[in-house]
Design a protein around this motif. Structure first.
Motif, PDB file in Angstrom:
ATOM      1  N   VAL A  13       0.874  -1.176   0.000  1.00 17.67           N
ATOM      2  CA  VAL A  13       0.000   0.000   0.000  1.00 17.67           C
ATOM      3  C   VAL A  13       0.908   1.223   0.000  1.00 17.67           C
ATOM      4  CG1 VAL A  13      -1.878   1.201   1.151  1.00 17.67           C
ATOM      5  CG2 VAL A  13      -1.731  -1.291   1.298  1.00 17.67           C
ATOM      6  N   ASP A  14       1.058   1.816  -1.171  1.00 10.81           N
ATOM      7  CA  ASP A  14       1.929   2.980  -1.303  1.00 10.81           C
ATOM      8  C   ASP A  14       1.227   4.035  -2.155  1.00 10.81           C
ATOM      9  OD1 ASP A  14       2.170   2.018  -3.902  1.00 10.81           O
ATOM     10  OD2 ASP A  14       4.174   1.229  -3.602  1.00 10.81           O
ATOM     11  N   LEU A  15       1.954   5.078  -2.487  1.00 12.44           N
ATOM     12  CA  LEU A  15       1.375   6.206  -3.205  1.00 12.44           C
ATOM     13  C   LEU A  15       0.715   5.797  -4.517  1.00 12.44           C
ATOM     14  CD1 LEU A  15       0.962   9.254  -3.154  1.00 12.44           C
ATOM     15  CD2 LEU A  15       3.169   9.504  -4.292  1.00 12.44           C
ATOM     16  N   SER A  16       1.191   4.731  -5.138  1.00 11.90           N
ATOM     17  CA  SER A  16       0.656   4.339  -6.445  1.00 11.90           C
ATOM     18  C   SER A  16      -0.801   3.866  -6.393  1.00 11.90           C
ATOM     19  CB  SER A  16       1.532   3.259  -7.085  1.00 11.90           C
ATOM     20  OG  SER A  16       1.443   2.051  -6.358  1.00 11.90           O
ATOM     21  N   TRP A  17      -1.264   3.414  -5.235  1.00 11.02           N
ATOM     22  CA  TRP A  17      -2.677   3.012  -5.178  1.00 11.02           C
ATOM     23  C   TRP A  17      -3.361   3.293  -3.844  1.00 11.02           C
ATOM     24  CZ3 TRP A  17      -5.055  -1.629  -3.045  1.00 11.02           C
ATOM     25  CH2 TRP A  17      -4.198  -2.429  -2.293  1.00 11.02           C
ATOM     26  N   SER A  18      -2.768   4.158  -3.024  1.00  7.90           N
ATOM     27  CA  SER A  18      -3.409   4.499  -1.747  1.00  7.90           C
ATOM     28  C   SER A  18      -4.738   5.221  -1.953  1.00  7.90           C
ATOM     29  CB  SER A  18      -2.469   5.315  -0.868  1.00  7.90           C
ATOM     30  OG  SER A  18      -2.098   6.520  -1.501  1.00  7.90           O
ATOM     31  N   GLN A  19      -4.897   5.943  -3.069  1.00  5.60           N
ATOM     32  CA  GLN A  19      -6.182   6.614  -3.328  1.00  5.60           C
ATOM     33  C   GLN A  19      -7.291   5.587  -3.541  1.00  5.60           C
ATOM     34  OE1 GLN A  19      -6.866   9.967  -3.078  1.00  5.60           O
ATOM     35  NE2 GLN A  19      -8.970   9.253  -3.198  1.00  5.60           N
ATOM     36  N   GLN A  20      -6.990   4.469  -4.175  1.00  5.25           N
ATOM     37  CA  GLN A  20      -7.982   3.409  -4.351  1.00  5.25           C
ATOM     38  C   GLN A  20      -8.376   2.806  -3.004  1.00  5.25           C
ATOM     39  OE1 GLN A  20      -5.332   1.546  -7.287  1.00  5.25           O
ATOM     40  NE2 GLN A  20      -7.202   1.121  -8.439  1.00  5.25           N
ATOM     41  N   VAL A  21      -7.401   2.669  -2.114  1.00  6.52           N
ATOM     42  CA  VAL A  21      -7.688   2.168  -0.760  1.00  6.52           C
ATOM     43  C   VAL A  21      -8.612   3.143  -0.048  1.00  6.52           C
ATOM     44  CG1 VAL A  21      -6.686   1.632   1.486  1.00  6.52           C
ATOM     45  CG2 VAL A  21      -5.552   0.844  -0.602  1.00  6.52           C
ATOM     46  N   ARG A  22      -8.282   4.423  -0.121  1.00  9.43           N
ATOM     47  CA  ARG A  22      -9.116   5.460   0.508  1.00  9.43           C
ATOM     48  C   ARG A  22     -10.540   5.417  -0.042  1.00  9.43           C
ATOM     49  NH1 ARG A  22      -9.058  10.515   3.025  1.00  9.43           N
ATOM     50  NH2 ARG A  22     -10.434  12.046   2.063  1.00  9.43           N
ATOM     51  N   ASP A  23     -10.672   5.315  -1.360  1.00 14.14           N
ATOM     52  CA  ASP A  23     -12.002   5.257  -1.978  1.00 14.14           C
ATOM     53  C   ASP A  23     -12.783   4.037  -1.504  1.00 14.14           C
ATOM     54  OD1 ASP A  23     -11.369   7.584  -3.349  1.00 14.14           O
ATOM     55  OD2 ASP A  23     -10.920   6.541  -5.241  1.00 14.14           O
ATOM     56  N   ALA A  24     -12.097   2.903  -1.365  1.00 16.18           N
ATOM     57  CA  ALA A  24     -12.763   1.680  -0.888  1.00 16.18           C
ATOM     58  C   ALA A  24     -13.250   1.847   0.544  1.00 16.18           C
ATOM     59  CB  ALA A  24     -11.818   0.493  -1.000  1.00 16.18           C
ATOM     60  N   VAL A  25     -12.419   2.435   1.399  1.00 10.90           N
ATOM     61  CA  VAL A  25     -12.798   2.641   2.802  1.00 10.90           C
ATOM     62  C   VAL A  25     -13.965   3.626   2.897  1.00 10.90           C
ATOM     63  CG1 VAL A  25     -12.024   3.544   5.023  1.00 10.90           C
ATOM     64  CG2 VAL A  25     -10.534   2.019   3.719  1.00 10.90           C
ATOM     65  N   LEU A  26     -13.881   4.734   2.181  1.00 12.48           N
ATOM     66  CA  LEU A  26     -14.967   5.725   2.230  1.00 12.48           C
ATOM     67  C   LEU A  26     -16.262   5.160   1.660  1.00 12.48           C
ATOM     68  CD1 LEU A  26     -13.082   9.008   1.279  1.00 12.48           C
ATOM     69  CD2 LEU A  26     -13.923   8.310   3.533  1.00 12.48           C
ATOM     70  N   GLY A  27     -16.162   4.374   0.597  1.00  9.91           N
ATOM     71  CA  GLY A  27     -17.356   3.742   0.031  1.00  9.91           C
ATOM     72  C   GLY A  27     -17.997   2.772   1.006  1.00  9.91           C
ATOM     73  N   ALA A  28     -17.170   1.999   1.695  1.00 11.86           N
ATOM     74  CA  ALA A  28     -17.698   1.059   2.689  1.00 11.86           C
ATOM     75  C   ALA A  28     -18.358   1.805   3.843  1.00 11.86           C
ATOM     76  CB  ALA A  28     -16.573   0.162   3.199  1.00 11.86           C
ATOM     77  N   LEU A  29     -17.743   2.903   4.277  1.00 11.81           N
ATOM     78  CA  LEU A  29     -18.322   3.690   5.370  1.00 11.81           C
ATOM     79  C   LEU A  29     -19.634   4.361   4.961  1.00 11.81           C
ATOM     80  CD1 LEU A  29     -15.095   5.276   6.861  1.00 11.81           C
ATOM     81  CD2 LEU A  29     -16.652   3.686   8.021  1.00 11.81           C
ATOM     82  N   ALA A  30     -19.797   4.641   3.693  1.00 15.05           N
ATOM     83  CA  ALA A  30     -21.053   5.223   3.211  1.00 15.05           C
ATOM     84  C   ALA A  30     -22.196   4.202   3.285  1.00 15.05           C
ATOM     85  CB  ALA A  30     -20.886   5.722   1.785  1.00 15.05           C
ATOM     86  N   ARG A  31     -21.840   2.909   3.184  1.00 18.01           N
ATOM     87  CA  ARG A  31     -22.842   1.851   3.227  1.00 18.01           C
ATOM     88  C   ARG A  31     -23.075   1.289   4.615  1.00 18.01           C
ATOM     89  NH1 ARG A  31     -19.594   0.652  -0.973  1.00 18.01           N
ATOM     90  NH2 ARG A  31     -18.638  -1.116   0.081  1.00 18.01           N
ATOM     91  N   SER A  32     -22.084   1.377   5.478  1.00 15.79           N
ATOM     92  CA  SER A  32     -22.168   0.749   6.795  1.00 15.79           C
ATOM     93  C   SER A  32     -21.276   1.485   7.785  1.00 15.79           C
ATOM     94  CB  SER A  32     -21.702  -0.716   6.700  1.00 15.79           C
ATOM     95  OG  SER A  32     -21.624  -1.297   7.978  1.00 15.79           O
ATOM     96  N   ARG A  33     -21.719   1.556   9.019  1.00 15.88           N
ATOM     97  CA  ARG A  33     -20.890   2.185  10.054  1.00 15.88           C
ATOM     98  C   ARG A  33     -19.924   1.176  10.665  1.00 15.88           C
ATOM     99  NH1 ARG A  33     -22.011   7.177  11.523  1.00 15.88           N
ATOM    100  NH2 ARG A  33     -21.133   6.874  13.587  1.00 15.88           N
ATOM    101  N   ARG A  34     -20.067  -0.080  10.304  1.00 13.35           N
ATOM    102  CA  ARG A  34     -19.208  -1.139  10.852  1.00 13.35           C
ATOM    103  C   ARG A  34     -18.293  -1.649   9.739  1.00 13.35           C
ATOM    104  NH1 ARG A  34     -23.001  -5.114  14.058  1.00 13.35           N
ATOM    105  NH2 ARG A  34     -20.972  -5.804  14.808  1.00 13.35           N
ATOM    106  N   VAL A  35     -17.077  -1.117   9.731  1.00 15.09           N
ATOM    107  CA  VAL A  35     -16.108  -1.443   8.685  1.00 15.09           C
ATOM    108  C   VAL A  35     -14.804  -1.885   9.336  1.00 15.09           C
ATOM    109  CG1 VAL A  35     -14.759  -0.507   6.759  1.00 15.09           C
ATOM    110  CG2 VAL A  35     -17.141   0.202   7.075  1.00 15.09           C
TER     111      VAL A  35
END
Length: 61
Positions: A21-43
């Motif tokens: 998990v480095d600069l080359s794809w950390s934005q995708q990780v962030r998007d995945a986490v934020l998307g999951a939090l938008a659907r559920s408070r338990r992530v």
């Protein structure tokens, strides 16, 4: 190889990361986490298959 997998277990969303998990794809990780939090408070994020994480990866979490 880097990867992001998501699954729902007992009402929780689990995000499983693998690789580096480095600069080359950390934005995708962030998007995945934020998307999951938008659907559920338990992530949860499973890091057992992560071999390296830099400061951008930590910031994404």
């Amino acid at each position: 190889m880097n990867g992001i997998e998501q699954e729902t277990v007992e009402g929780r969303t689990l995000i499983r990361l693998s690789g580096e998990v480095d600069l080359s794809w950390s934005q995708q990780v962030r998007d995945a986490v934020l998307g999951a939090l938008a659907r559920s408070r338990r992530v949860g994020v499973v890091l057992s298959e992560v071999s390296y994480i830099d400061s951008s990866g930590i910031a994404a979490l």
